[in-house]
Design a protein around this motif. Sequence first.
Motif, PDB file in Angstrom:
ATOM      1  N   UNK A   1       5.479  13.580  11.018  1.00  0.00           N
ATOM      2  CA  UNK A   1       4.220  13.783  11.737  1.00  0.00           C
ATOM      3  C   UNK A   1       3.133  14.319  10.800  1.00  0.00           C
ATOM      4  N   UNK A   2       3.485  15.260   9.942  1.00  0.00           N
ATOM      5  CA  UNK A   2       2.511  15.814   8.997  1.00  0.00           C
ATOM      6  C   UNK A   2       2.011  14.781   8.002  1.00  0.00           C
ATOM      7  N   UNK A   3       2.914  13.959   7.481  1.00  0.00           N
ATOM      8  CA  UNK A   3       2.511  12.923   6.531  1.00  0.00           C
ATOM      9  C   UNK A   3       1.590  11.898   7.195  1.00  0.00           C
ATOM     10  N   UNK A   4       1.918  11.511   8.432  1.00  0.00           N
ATOM     11  CA  UNK A   4       1.071  10.552   9.152  1.00  0.00           C
ATOM     12  C   UNK A   4      -0.296  11.161   9.420  1.00  0.00           C
ATOM     13  N   UNK A   5      -0.330  12.425   9.830  1.00  0.00           N
ATOM     14  CA  UNK A   5      -1.599  13.091  10.124  1.00  0.00           C
ATOM     15  C   UNK A   5      -2.464  13.208   8.871  1.00  0.00           C
ATOM     16  N   UNK A   6      -1.872  13.585   7.747  1.00  0.00           N
ATOM     17  CA  UNK A   6      -2.633  13.713   6.503  1.00  0.00           C
ATOM     18  C   UNK A   6      -3.123  12.349   6.031  1.00  0.00           C
ATOM     19  N   UNK A   7      -2.257  11.329   6.133  1.00  0.00           N
ATOM     20  CA  UNK A   7      -2.645   9.979   5.715  1.00  0.00           C
ATOM     21  C   UNK A   7      -3.804   9.459   6.554  1.00  0.00           C
ATOM     22  N   UNK A   8      -3.722   9.648   7.872  1.00  0.00           N
ATOM     23  CA  UNK A   8      -4.808   9.188   8.738  1.00  0.00           C
ATOM     24  C   UNK A   8      -6.093   9.964   8.486  1.00  0.00           C
TER      25      UNK A   8
ATOM     26  N   UNK B   1      -7.090  11.314   5.594  1.00  0.00           N
ATOM     27  CA  UNK B   1      -7.662  10.832   4.334  1.00  0.00           C
ATOM     28  C   UNK B   1      -8.259   9.438   4.519  1.00  0.00           C
ATOM     29  N   UNK B   2      -7.588   8.592   5.293  1.00  0.00           N
ATOM     30  CA  UNK B   2      -8.113   7.253   5.549  1.00  0.00           C
ATOM     31  C   UNK B   2      -9.423   7.331   6.322  1.00  0.00           C
ATOM     32  N   UNK B   3      -9.514   8.232   7.281  1.00  0.00           N
ATOM     33  CA  UNK B   3     -10.754   8.395   8.045  1.00  0.00           C
ATOM     34  C   UNK B   3     -11.888   8.897   7.165  1.00  0.00           C
ATOM     35  N   UNK B   4     -11.594   9.837   6.281  1.00  0.00           N
ATOM     36  CA  UNK B   4     -12.631  10.314   5.353  1.00  0.00           C
ATOM     37  C   UNK B   4     -13.091   9.192   4.428  1.00  0.00           C
ATOM     38  N   UNK B   5     -12.171   8.360   3.970  1.00  0.00           N
ATOM     39  CA  UNK B   5     -12.536   7.208   3.149  1.00  0.00           C
ATOM     40  C   UNK B   5     -13.391   6.226   3.923  1.00  0.00           C
ATOM     41  N   UNK B   6     -13.051   6.008   5.189  1.00  0.00           N
ATOM     42  CA  UNK B   6     -13.836   5.118   6.044  1.00  0.00           C
ATOM     43  C   UNK B   6     -15.259   5.657   6.209  1.00  0.00           C
TER      44      UNK B   6
END
Length: 95
Positions: A50-57, A59-64
Motif C-alpha cells: 500500500x505504501x509503495x502504491x501510494x508513493x508511486x501514485x 510521484x506520478x501525480x506530481x509529474x503530471x
Amino acid sequence: MLEKAADKGKESAGEKGFRTPGLRGAQTTTLFRAVNPELFIKPNKPVMVFGMVAITLSVAYLGYLHAMKENDQQLYEAIDSQGERCMKRKTSKWD
C-alpha cells in the motif's frame, strides 16, 4: 508415542540454538526500541505494498502536474524587430 516425545526433544534443542534475525535478540534499551521500531517489528507485506502504491501514485501525480504546467505556459508567436518569428511567454503587468 515414544518417537513423538523424542522428536519434540530434538526440536526444542534445535530451537534453543536458533537466533532471531536482526536486532530482536540483542540487548537494547527501551528508548532505542521506541526510537527505532522498524528494527524490531516484523515486516507487514500488505502495508508495504500500500505504501509503495501510494508513493508511486503521488510521484506520478506530481509529474503530471509539472507536465501540465509546462504545456500551459501561455506562449504566443511574435514577430521581432528583424521580422523573424519567435515564441514568447505572456507576461502580466505585475511582472
